[in-house]
Design an enzyme around this catalytic site. Structure first.
Site, PDB file in Angstrom:
ATOM      1  N   ASP A   1      -7.332  10.877 -33.856  1.00  0.00           N
ATOM      2  CA  ASP A   1      -6.496  11.043 -32.672  1.00  0.00           C
ATOM      3  C   ASP A   1      -6.896  12.357 -32.008  1.00  0.00           C
ATOM      4  O   ASP A   1      -7.363  13.290 -32.681  1.00  0.00           O
ATOM      5  CB  ASP A   1      -5.007  11.063 -33.038  1.00  0.00           C
TER       6      ASP A   1
ATOM      7  N   ARG B   1       6.935  19.513 -20.192  1.00  0.00           N
ATOM      8  CA  ARG B   1       6.093  19.716 -21.374  1.00  0.00           C
ATOM      9  C   ARG B   1       5.242  20.976 -21.277  1.00  0.00           C
ATOM     10  O   ARG B   1       5.099  21.712 -22.255  1.00  0.00           O
ATOM     11  CB  ARG B   1       5.210  18.483 -21.584  1.00  0.00           C
TER      12      ARG B   1
END
Length: 280
Positions: free
Chosen positions: A152, A43
């Site tokens: 979030d 990632r």
């Protein structure tokens, strides 16, 4: 110092992984076990390529600088996991519809207010599911003082939730009658949340482990499948903060593999598996 040997064009040392671990812990409260080191490589490598940095060390130095703070947000985004669906953990919505909304509706019709918080909303399916449950049980909800806050840490998924448009296969868990009432078919076999229901939900980017820019309390908080990524200290601190933001008699819903260990300090009572009520 031993270098790891994942695939790809970047050298990746144990020190690099430890730096990512520390950044994740400090910035988001995320605990990354050693088993995640290959995932971290995959990632973070994408962000190194996207920014044109020369190496892990160069990239991690950059996000630690003042001028790299926007990229630091992108790093946190790629380190977070976003798995969600409409009406996930159906028992929570059944409890909401049968035990919470009828009583709350009486308070709202008497001039009271109702506040809901989807504290880790991911791409929005959770708060939109909450909104559909509310509209189905309280058809006059839009005339009441009732709001859903959806937050979030990942700004990209917050924007997806705000857009509120989903592929047809992702809305299969929405009952057909609710799909017809609260969604609109759009191009490419997608469905968009209908205009009226959008009035209930506000999306904001928020780090749960930093200061919260609001002071009010909530009748219902969903914080599900989040603390599994935190260490015990961070987890218990968040439970206490969330409990403080519940009105007496308010409800906290947590993930199926989570539990509130500090229940007494939080003044919470377990009323069903993964469902807690604030005492008082």
């Amino acid at each position: 110092m031993m270098n790891m040997e994942p695939q790809g064009g970047f050298s990746y040392s144990e020190a690099d992984f430890r730096r990512v671990q520390e950044i994740a812990r400090q910035e988001a409260g995320i605990s990354l076990p050693i088993s995640k080191r290959s995932l971290v490589f995959s990632r973070v490598s994408r962000r190194i390529r996207a920014t044109g940095r020369a190496s892990f060390r160069d990239y991690l130095d950059y996000v630690s600088m003042r001028e790299g703070q926007e990229e630091l947000k992108e790093l946190i985004c790629v380190l977070t996991t976003n798995v969600t669906q409409f009406f996930r953990e159906k028992s929570h919505f059944e409890h909401l519809e049968t035990h919470v909304l009828p009583q709350l509706g009486q308070k709202l019709r008497a001039g009271g207010r109702g506040r809901f918080w989807s504290a880790a909303c991911s791409t929005g399916q959770e708060p939109w599911s909450m909104a559909m449950s509310i509209m189905a049980e309280l058809p006059d909800a839009l005339r009441m003082d009732l709001k859903i806050l959806a937050t979030d840490i990942n700004h990209a998924v917050v924007e997806t939730g705000r857009i509120g448009q989903y592929p047809g296969e992702e809305v299969q868990s929405v009952p057909q009658r609710w799909r017809d009432a609260y969604m609109e078919p759009v191009e490419m076999a997608q469905f968009s949340m209908a205009r009226e229901i959008r009035r209930l939900v506000t999306f904001r980017q928020l780090n749960l482990n930093r200061d919260w820019p609001f002071k009010g309390q909530f009748d219902v908080i969903f914080c599900r499948n989040v603390v599994i990524y935190f260490d015990d200290e961070t987890r218990n601190a968040l439970w206490k903060r969330l409990a403080e933001r519940l009105v007496p008699g308010g409800f906290l819903y947590v993930g199926h593999s989570e539990r509130v260990d500090c229940i007494r300090e939080c003044h919470l009572e377990a009323v069903a598996p993964t469902i807690y009520m604030k005492k008082g």
